[in-house]
Each structure stands twice: as structure tokens, then as C-alpha cells.
Design a protein around this motif. Sequence first.
Motif, PDB file in Angstrom:
ATOM      1  N   LEU A   1      -5.514 -12.330   9.394  1.00  0.00           N
ATOM      2  CA  LEU A   1      -5.158 -11.067   8.752  1.00  0.00           C
ATOM      3  C   LEU A   1      -4.445 -11.330   7.429  1.00  0.00           C
ATOM      4  O   LEU A   1      -3.452 -12.051   7.375  1.00  0.00           O
ATOM      5  CB  LEU A   1      -4.261 -10.243   9.682  1.00  0.00           C
ATOM      6  N   ASP A   2      -4.981 -10.733   6.364  1.00  0.00           N
ATOM      7  CA  ASP A   2      -4.448 -10.941   5.022  1.00  0.00           C
ATOM      8  C   ASP A   2      -3.665  -9.723   4.533  1.00  0.00           C
ATOM      9  O   ASP A   2      -2.593  -9.857   3.963  1.00  0.00           O
ATOM     10  CB  ASP A   2      -5.599 -11.257   4.062  1.00  0.00           C
ATOM     11  N   ARG A   3      -4.212  -8.529   4.767  1.00  0.00           N
ATOM     12  CA  ARG A   3      -3.564  -7.301   4.296  1.00  0.00           C
ATOM     13  C   ARG A   3      -3.417  -6.303   5.438  1.00  0.00           C
ATOM     14  O   ARG A   3      -4.393  -6.000   6.131  1.00  0.00           O
ATOM     15  CB  ARG A   3      -4.370  -6.677   3.158  1.00  0.00           C
ATOM     16  N   LEU A   4      -2.201  -5.791   5.572  1.00  0.00           N
ATOM     17  CA  LEU A   4      -1.913  -4.800   6.599  1.00  0.00           C
ATOM     18  C   LEU A   4      -1.240  -3.610   5.939  1.00  0.00           C
ATOM     19  O   LEU A   4      -0.128  -3.718   5.410  1.00  0.00           O
ATOM     20  CB  LEU A   4      -1.004  -5.395   7.681  1.00  0.00           C
ATOM     21  N   PHE A   5      -1.929  -2.469   5.952  1.00  0.00           N
ATOM     22  CA  PHE A   5      -1.430  -1.259   5.304  1.00  0.00           C
ATOM     23  C   PHE A   5      -0.970  -0.262   6.367  1.00  0.00           C
ATOM     24  O   PHE A   5      -1.781   0.310   7.082  1.00  0.00           O
ATOM     25  CB  PHE A   5      -2.517  -0.607   4.456  1.00  0.00           C
ATOM     26  N   LEU A   6       0.344  -0.066   6.456  1.00  0.00           N
ATOM     27  CA  LEU A   6       0.941   0.859   7.422  1.00  0.00           C
ATOM     28  C   LEU A   6       1.780   1.917   6.704  1.00  0.00           C
ATOM     29  O   LEU A   6       2.646   2.549   7.311  1.00  0.00           O
ATOM     30  CB  LEU A   6       1.828   0.086   8.413  1.00  0.00           C
ATOM     31  N   ASP A   7       1.518   2.112   5.424  1.00  0.00           N
ATOM     32  CA  ASP A   7       2.296   3.060   4.637  1.00  0.00           C
ATOM     33  C   ASP A   7       1.958   4.503   4.984  1.00  0.00           C
ATOM     34  O   ASP A   7       0.898   4.796   5.530  1.00  0.00           O
ATOM     35  CB  ASP A   7       2.068   2.816   3.141  1.00  0.00           C
ATOM     36  N   HIS A   8       2.885   5.409   4.656  1.00  0.00           N
ATOM     37  CA  HIS A   8       2.735   6.848   4.921  1.00  0.00           C
ATOM     38  C   HIS A   8       2.494   7.112   6.414  1.00  0.00           C
ATOM     39  O   HIS A   8       1.493   7.682   6.819  1.00  0.00           O
ATOM     40  CB  HIS A   8       1.605   7.445   4.082  1.00  0.00           C
ATOM     41  N   ASN A   9       3.456   6.664   7.222  1.00  0.00           N
ATOM     42  CA  ASN A   9       3.437   6.923   8.653  1.00  0.00           C
ATOM     43  C   ASN A   9       4.836   7.373   9.085  1.00  0.00           C
ATOM     44  O   ASN A   9       5.607   7.854   8.254  1.00  0.00           O
ATOM     45  CB  ASN A   9       2.972   5.668   9.405  1.00  0.00           C
ATOM     46  N   GLU A  10       5.161   7.211  10.353  1.00  0.00           N
ATOM     47  CA  GLU A  10       6.461   7.642  10.861  1.00  0.00           C
ATOM     48  C   GLU A  10       7.188   6.486  11.555  1.00  0.00           C
ATOM     49  O   GLU A  10       7.933   6.683  12.512  1.00  0.00           O
ATOM     50  CB  GLU A  10       6.267   8.827  11.814  1.00  0.00           C
ATOM     51  N   LEU A  11       6.966   5.284  11.043  1.00  0.00           N
ATOM     52  CA  LEU A  11       7.587   4.096  11.629  1.00  0.00           C
ATOM     53  C   LEU A  11       9.090   4.081  11.377  1.00  0.00           C
ATOM     54  O   LEU A  11       9.547   4.410  10.281  1.00  0.00           O
ATOM     55  CB  LEU A  11       6.963   2.835  11.045  1.00  0.00           C
ATOM     56  N   THR A  12       9.843   3.681  12.374  1.00  0.00           N
ATOM     57  CA  THR A  12      11.295   3.552  12.227  1.00  0.00           C
ATOM     58  C   THR A  12      11.724   2.082  12.158  1.00  0.00           C
ATOM     59  O   THR A  12      12.893   1.788  11.917  1.00  0.00           O
ATOM     60  CB  THR A  12      12.025   4.234  13.403  1.00  0.00           C
ATOM     61  N   ARG A  13      10.790   1.171  12.350  1.00  0.00           N
ATOM     62  CA  ARG A  13      11.088  -0.258  12.241  1.00  0.00           C
ATOM     63  C   ARG A  13       9.826  -1.036  11.890  1.00  0.00           C
ATOM     64  O   ARG A  13       8.714  -0.533  12.050  1.00  0.00           O
ATOM     65  CB  ARG A  13      11.702  -0.791  13.549  1.00  0.00           C
ATOM     66  N   VAL A  14      10.025  -2.252  11.426  1.00  0.00           N
ATOM     67  CA  VAL A  14       8.903  -3.142  11.108  1.00  0.00           C
ATOM     68  C   VAL A  14       8.318  -3.652  12.422  1.00  0.00           C
ATOM     69  O   VAL A  14       9.064  -4.116  13.287  1.00  0.00           O
ATOM     70  CB  VAL A  14       9.377  -4.333  10.254  1.00  0.00           C
ATOM     71  N   PRO A  15       6.991  -3.562  12.609  1.00  0.00           N
ATOM     72  CA  PRO A  15       6.397  -4.066  13.853  1.00  0.00           C
ATOM     73  C   PRO A  15       6.712  -5.547  14.070  1.00  0.00           C
ATOM     74  O   PRO A  15       6.785  -6.325  13.109  1.00  0.00           O
ATOM     75  CB  PRO A  15       4.895  -3.858  13.632  1.00  0.00           C
ATOM     76  N   LEU A  16       6.887  -5.923  15.310  1.00  0.00           N
ATOM     77  CA  LEU A  16       7.199  -7.310  15.648  1.00  0.00           C
ATOM     78  C   LEU A  16       5.920  -8.141  15.751  1.00  0.00           C
ATOM     79  O   LEU A  16       4.816  -7.617  15.878  1.00  0.00           O
ATOM     80  CB  LEU A  16       7.974  -7.371  16.966  1.00  0.00           C
ATOM     81  N   ASN A  17       6.112  -9.451  15.727  1.00  0.00           N
ATOM     82  CA  ASN A  17       5.028 -10.418  15.959  1.00  0.00           C
ATOM     83  C   ASN A  17       3.857 -10.257  14.996  1.00  0.00           C
ATOM     84  O   ASN A  17       2.692 -10.364  15.385  1.00  0.00           O
ATOM     85  CB  ASN A  17       4.524 -10.324  17.407  1.00  0.00           C
ATOM     86  N   LEU A  18       4.158 -10.009  13.739  1.00  0.00           N
ATOM     87  CA  LEU A  18       3.097  -9.930  12.744  1.00  0.00           C
ATOM     88  C   LEU A  18       2.590 -11.334  12.427  1.00  0.00           C
ATOM     89  O   LEU A  18       3.375 -12.282  12.385  1.00  0.00           O
ATOM     90  CB  LEU A  18       3.614  -9.265  11.463  1.00  0.00           C
ATOM     91  N   PRO A  19       1.287 -11.493  12.188  1.00  0.00           N
ATOM     92  CA  PRO A  19       0.738 -12.827  11.901  1.00  0.00           C
ATOM     93  C   PRO A  19       1.305 -13.406  10.605  1.00  0.00           C
ATOM     94  O   PRO A  19       1.498 -12.677   9.628  1.00  0.00           O
ATOM     95  CB  PRO A  19      -0.772 -12.567  11.758  1.00  0.00           C
ATOM     96  N   ASN A  20       1.563 -14.702  10.598  1.00  0.00           N
ATOM     97  CA  ASN A  20       2.112 -15.315   9.386  1.00  0.00           C
ATOM     98  C   ASN A  20       1.058 -15.533   8.313  1.00  0.00           C
ATOM     99  O   ASN A  20       1.348 -16.060   7.247  1.00  0.00           O
ATOM    100  CB  ASN A  20       2.838 -16.634   9.705  1.00  0.00           C
ATOM    101  N   SER A  21      -0.182 -15.102   8.574  1.00  0.00           N
ATOM    102  CA  SER A  21      -1.246 -15.190   7.571  1.00  0.00           C
ATOM    103  C   SER A  21      -1.178 -14.046   6.555  1.00  0.00           C
ATOM    104  O   SER A  21      -1.785 -14.128   5.480  1.00  0.00           O
ATOM    105  CB  SER A  21      -2.616 -15.151   8.258  1.00  0.00           C
ATOM    106  N   ILE A  22      -0.441 -12.985   6.856  1.00  0.00           N
ATOM    107  CA  ILE A  22      -0.399 -11.794   5.992  1.00  0.00           C
ATOM    108  C   ILE A  22       0.201 -12.136   4.624  1.00  0.00           C
ATOM    109  O   ILE A  22       1.255 -12.759   4.536  1.00  0.00           O
ATOM    110  CB  ILE A  22       0.419 -10.673   6.657  1.00  0.00           C
ATOM    111  N   THR A  23      -0.492 -11.699   3.555  1.00  0.00           N
ATOM    112  CA  THR A  23       0.030 -11.869   2.195  1.00  0.00           C
ATOM    113  C   THR A  23       0.518 -10.542   1.617  1.00  0.00           C
ATOM    114  O   THR A  23       1.386 -10.524   0.754  1.00  0.00           O
ATOM    115  CB  THR A  23      -1.033 -12.457   1.248  1.00  0.00           C
ATOM    116  N   ASP A  24      -0.048  -9.426   2.073  1.00  0.00           N
ATOM    117  CA  ASP A  24       0.278  -8.106   1.513  1.00  0.00           C
ATOM    118  C   ASP A  24       0.612  -7.165   2.671  1.00  0.00           C
ATOM    119  O   ASP A  24      -0.259  -6.813   3.476  1.00  0.00           O
ATOM    120  CB  ASP A  24      -0.922  -7.584   0.722  1.00  0.00           C
ATOM    121  N   LEU A  25       1.888  -6.744   2.753  1.00  0.00           N
ATOM    122  CA  LEU A  25       2.349  -5.867   3.830  1.00  0.00           C
ATOM    123  C   LEU A  25       2.902  -4.585   3.215  1.00  0.00           C
ATOM    124  O   LEU A  25       3.839  -4.621   2.413  1.00  0.00           O
ATOM    125  CB  LEU A  25       3.429  -6.559   4.657  1.00  0.00           C
ATOM    126  N   ARG A  26       2.307  -3.455   3.608  1.00  0.00           N
ATOM    127  CA  ARG A  26       2.702  -2.169   3.018  1.00  0.00           C
ATOM    128  C   ARG A  26       3.304  -1.259   4.093  1.00  0.00           C
ATOM    129  O   ARG A  26       2.614  -0.843   5.020  1.00  0.00           O
ATOM    130  CB  ARG A  26       1.501  -1.512   2.348  1.00  0.00           C
TER     131      ARG A  26
END
Length: 318
Positions: A100-125
Motif C-alpha cells: 500500500l502506497d497511498r491511503l486517503f481517509l480524509d473528509h470522514n469522522e475519524l477521532t484517531r489515526v487507525p492502528l497497524n498501518l503498513p510501513n509501505s505507505i508514502t502518502d497518508l491523508r
Amino acid sequence: MYVGGIFTLYPQHIPDVDCPLECDCPSNYPTAMYCHSRNLQHVPYVPSHIKYVYLQRNQITGIQDGVFDNATNLVWVVLSHNHLNSDKIGRDVFTKLRNLDRLFLDHNELTRVPLNLPNSITDLRLSHNKISNIQLKSLEGMANLTTLHLQANDIEDAGGVFKGLKSLTMLDMRENRLSKVPVLPERLQQLYLEFNNIESVPAGIFTMSPELQFARLAHNKLTDKGLPPHVFNVSMLVELDLSFNKLEKIPVISRNLENLYLQANKIKEFSLSSFCSTVDMTNFSRLRMLRLDANEISAKDIPAEAAYCLRLVASIDV
């Protein structure tokens, strides 16, 4: 297709036998799955050959563990503009997505950063959510992360959560509730902290990021008292935005700075020593843009010697 004198190309929507009915998997984009704007309330089945899944602008509130386990080759996951709730996201949802390179979670109702995200991600929104606190372990081990979008949340203090992000070059934390500048990672190049409640900048904070080129702290509550001497006198800095604060003096800057924005402060004097401690043929400021409008000074307050120090500035806005 020929429409009104214009040729328009559309993906060929030839159904894929392995594609969920609520999505499109066009044959000319064989690794992409388009499920955006379908009023979906859950993440559909993702075939194993899919690398790019577009799920933005739906009604998705949660993601169960295992939903992506069949599609471990996913490179992009776009879940922007949904109704994602942190309590409805499985702890290990993204764990197996090791590409996983890009994970777009913007414009939601999250109250915290999700746990256990892959260390392959370069772009996290994660912008435009309701995140108030970032746990240290939530970004732990993300050695490849280069851009992190956290603007428009409710974060009051980030502490040293970013310090271990060894590849991070861009951090956007505009429109939060920060009262101080967070500890910055070493390779950071762009920092966006506009529209916060920052009153002071810790001494030496920018020397910890020697590659920093752009620092934007407009629309905060900075005062002269909150700025240690020479805190912005760092050689790699190209652009510094301190507009719309409460400064009464021009801070000392590096001779290499090219753009300085100080409009809408309370500056009462033009201090040439802020730009040049000495002036000679080779020793002058590289400044090209200087804005001082909406302060308490006028053109007559600028000394004639400024022309020698600020010889690259076309005009000074006052």
C-alpha cells in the motif's frame, strides 16, 4: 464518442466476471476498481488482481477486519468523503496490505489515526476529520511516509509523534488547535501550521530539520516574547510566512531566505539588522519578496541603506 464536435474517451465498461456488481472494473484499466459515488454503505468484495480501489463519496461508516485480505496487492485505497467512524474500523484492516502506497481517509469522522498501518505507505491523508489526539504507536515504524495531511482536525498537541518519521518531507497541520510547534522530523522540507493557536516557537526547533524550506505559521498568536533570538535564522529556509500574528518586531532571518510574509502584524519599526548584520558587495540578503503591509510602519520608516542589504527585493509592501 463524438459529442458536439468533441471526441470524448470513456473507459470501456466491459464487465469483469470477478467485479462486484456495484462497481466498475473497466477492461482497459484491469487493475482498477471504481466504486465512487454509489451510495455504498460498506466496502465491497475486492478481487485479488486489483491494485487501485476508489471508494470515495459513499456512505461507508466502518471497515471490518479481513475485507482487504484477498487483495493484498492494493497500492491505492481511496476512502475520502465517507462517514468512517474510528470505532468501526477493525484493528488489522490494513495490516496485510504490504504494498500500500497511498491511503486517503480524509473528509470522514475519524477521532484517531487507525492502528497497524503498513510501513509501505508514502502518502497518508487524514484531513477534515475529528482527530484530537495522535497516539505515538499509531505512526510507529512508518519509515517510508513522505507526506502527511492532518489539516482541519482538533489536534491540540502532537508532541514528538512525528520525530521517528525518517522520510517525512511534508507535514500539513493547518486548522487545528495547536498551541505549540510539534517536534519535527529530520528530513522535513514543508511545514504548514496556519490557523492554529501557536503563541511561541521553541529555540532550535528548526535546526532539527536542516532541510526545511517552507515554514508557514500565518494566522496564529505569535508574539515577540514567544520567538527566541535567531529561531528563524536557518540557512535552508526559502519561504517564511508569519502574517496575521501579533509581532511588533521583524525577526532575524537567514540571508538565504527569499520570501518573507509579515503582513497584518503590529510591527512598529523597520530593523535592517534583521536582514543584514553587515553589508558589503558579497554580503547581502537573498530576499526577493517582503510584505509588511497592515502593520504600524510606512515607507518613510525604511532607511536608505535598505537598498544595499535588500538589493534583490523589487518592492516592499508597506
